[in-house]
Design a protein around this motif. Structure first.
Motif, PDB file in Angstrom:
ATOM      1  N   PRO A  16      12.277  21.562   0.643  1.00 34.87           N
ATOM      2  CA  PRO A  16      13.418  22.189  -0.042  1.00 34.87           C
ATOM      3  C   PRO A  16      14.562  21.203  -0.232  1.00 34.87           C
ATOM      4  CG  PRO A  16      13.204  23.028   2.190  1.00 34.87           C
ATOM      5  CD  PRO A  16      12.029  22.135   1.944  1.00 34.87           C
ATOM      6  N   VAL A  17      15.329  21.400  -1.303  1.00 36.37           N
ATOM      7  CA  VAL A  17      16.479  20.556  -1.624  1.00 36.37           C
ATOM      8  C   VAL A  17      17.716  21.443  -1.642  1.00 36.37           C
ATOM      9  CG1 VAL A  17      17.550  19.083  -3.376  1.00 36.37           C
ATOM     10  CG2 VAL A  17      15.063  19.001  -3.003  1.00 36.37           C
ATOM     11  N   TYR A  18      18.772  21.030  -0.919  1.00 31.94           N
ATOM     12  CA  TYR A  18      20.017  21.777  -0.856  1.00 31.94           C
ATOM     13  C   TYR A  18      21.133  20.944  -1.463  1.00 31.94           C
ATOM     14  CZ  TYR A  18      17.404  24.610   2.398  1.00 31.94           C
ATOM     15  OH  TYR A  18      16.451  25.404   2.959  1.00 31.94           O
ATOM     16  N   ASP A  19      22.005  21.570  -2.218  1.00 33.97           N
ATOM     17  CA  ASP A  19      23.124  20.889  -2.838  1.00 33.97           C
ATOM     18  C   ASP A  19      24.268  20.769  -1.835  1.00 33.97           C
ATOM     19  OD1 ASP A  19      25.853  21.472  -4.579  1.00 33.97           O
ATOM     20  OD2 ASP A  19      24.498  20.023  -5.487  1.00 33.97           O
ATOM     21  N   ALA A  20      24.689  19.552  -1.517  1.00 35.29           N
ATOM     22  CA  ALA A  20      25.738  19.322  -0.513  1.00 35.29           C
ATOM     23  C   ALA A  20      27.065  19.943  -0.938  1.00 35.29           C
ATOM     24  CB  ALA A  20      25.905  17.831  -0.247  1.00 35.29           C
ATOM     25  N   GLN A  21      27.382  19.907  -2.229  1.00 31.81           N
ATOM     26  CA  GLN A  21      28.623  20.514  -2.717  1.00 31.81           C
ATOM     27  C   GLN A  21      28.608  22.020  -2.477  1.00 31.81           C
ATOM     28  OE1 GLN A  21      31.368  19.128  -3.816  1.00 31.81           O
ATOM     29  NE2 GLN A  21      30.655  17.036  -3.916  1.00 31.81           N
ATOM     30  N   ALA A  22      27.458  22.636  -2.651  1.00 29.77           N
ATOM     31  CA  ALA A  22      27.345  24.078  -2.407  1.00 29.77           C
ATOM     32  C   ALA A  22      27.430  24.381  -0.917  1.00 29.77           C
ATOM     33  CB  ALA A  22      26.045  24.603  -2.994  1.00 29.77           C
ATOM     34  N   LEU A  23      26.813  23.540  -0.089  1.00 31.44           N
ATOM     35  CA  LEU A  23      26.876  23.749   1.366  1.00 31.44           C
ATOM     36  C   LEU A  23      28.308  23.683   1.878  1.00 31.44           C
ATOM     37  CD1 LEU A  23      23.836  21.663   2.648  1.00 31.44           C
ATOM     38  CD2 LEU A  23      24.060  24.147   2.652  1.00 31.44           C
ATOM     39  N   THR A  24      29.131  22.852   1.257  1.00 30.34           N
ATOM     40  CA  THR A  24      30.529  22.714   1.683  1.00 30.34           C
ATOM     41  C   THR A  24      31.457  23.617   0.876  1.00 30.34           C
ATOM     42  OG1 THR A  24      30.901  20.847   0.188  1.00 30.34           O
ATOM     43  CG2 THR A  24      30.192  20.313   2.432  1.00 30.34           C
ATOM     44  N   ALA A  25      30.887  24.482   0.047  1.00 32.34           N
ATOM     45  CA  ALA A  25      31.646  25.421  -0.789  1.00 32.34           C
ATOM     46  C   ALA A  25      32.696  24.700  -1.631  1.00 32.34           C
ATOM     47  CB  ALA A  25      32.293  26.502   0.065  1.00 32.34           C
ATOM     48  N   GLY A  26      32.337  23.523  -2.147  1.00 34.25           N
ATOM     49  CA  GLY A  26      33.243  22.758  -2.998  1.00 34.25           C
ATOM     50  C   GLY A  26      34.238  21.915  -2.226  1.00 34.25           C
ATOM     51  N   GLY A  27      34.211  21.997  -0.907  1.00 41.53           N
ATOM     52  CA  GLY A  27      35.126  21.203  -0.080  1.00 41.53           C
ATOM     53  C   GLY A  27      34.458  19.936   0.415  1.00 41.53           C
ATOM     54  N   HIS A  28      34.819  19.507   1.607  1.00 44.20           N
ATOM     55  CA  HIS A  28      34.273  18.273   2.160  1.00 44.20           C
ATOM     56  C   HIS A  28      33.583  18.461   3.499  1.00 44.20           C
ATOM     57  CE1 HIS A  28      36.137  15.870  -0.944  1.00 44.20           C
ATOM     58  NE2 HIS A  28      37.246  16.575  -0.776  1.00 44.20           N
ATOM     59  N   LEU A  29      33.647  19.659   4.090  1.00 38.33           N
ATOM     60  CA  LEU A  29      33.067  19.900   5.408  1.00 38.33           C
ATOM     61  C   LEU A  29      32.200  21.149   5.419  1.00 38.33           C
ATOM     62  CD1 LEU A  29      36.132  19.320   7.756  1.00 38.33           C
ATOM     63  CD2 LEU A  29      34.162  17.824   7.492  1.00 38.33           C
ATOM     64  N   ALA A  30      31.130  21.088   6.210  1.00 35.85           N
ATOM     65  CA  ALA A  30      30.296  22.263   6.477  1.00 35.85           C
ATOM     66  C   ALA A  30      29.828  22.170   7.920  1.00 35.85           C
ATOM     67  CB  ALA A  30      29.094  22.305   5.549  1.00 35.85           C
TER      68      ALA A  30
END
Length: 53
Positions: A16-30
């Motif tokens: 599976p591939v996850y989008d880092a921008q989506a994981l951080t909800a458009g921010g910089h941290l998750a």
């Protein structure tokens, strides 16, 4: 729980591939939980990913 739109998979046999921008909800941290541990995923100004415990 990962929102459905952040997950891409072309076949059941592929990773599976996850989008880092989506994981951080458009921010910089998750925060990512693995068992009882919490990890921090950070997107740097240079666009690199750092995962720390």
């Amino acid at each position: 729980m990962i929102p459905r739109q952040t997950f891409e998979q072309s076949s059941a046999a592929e990773t599976p591939v996850y989008d880092a921008q989506a994981l951080t909800a458009g921010g910089h941290l998750a925060l990512i939980r693995l068992g009882d541990q919490i990890y921090t995923l950070r997107i740097t100004r240079a666009g690199k990913l750092i995962l720390t415990k």
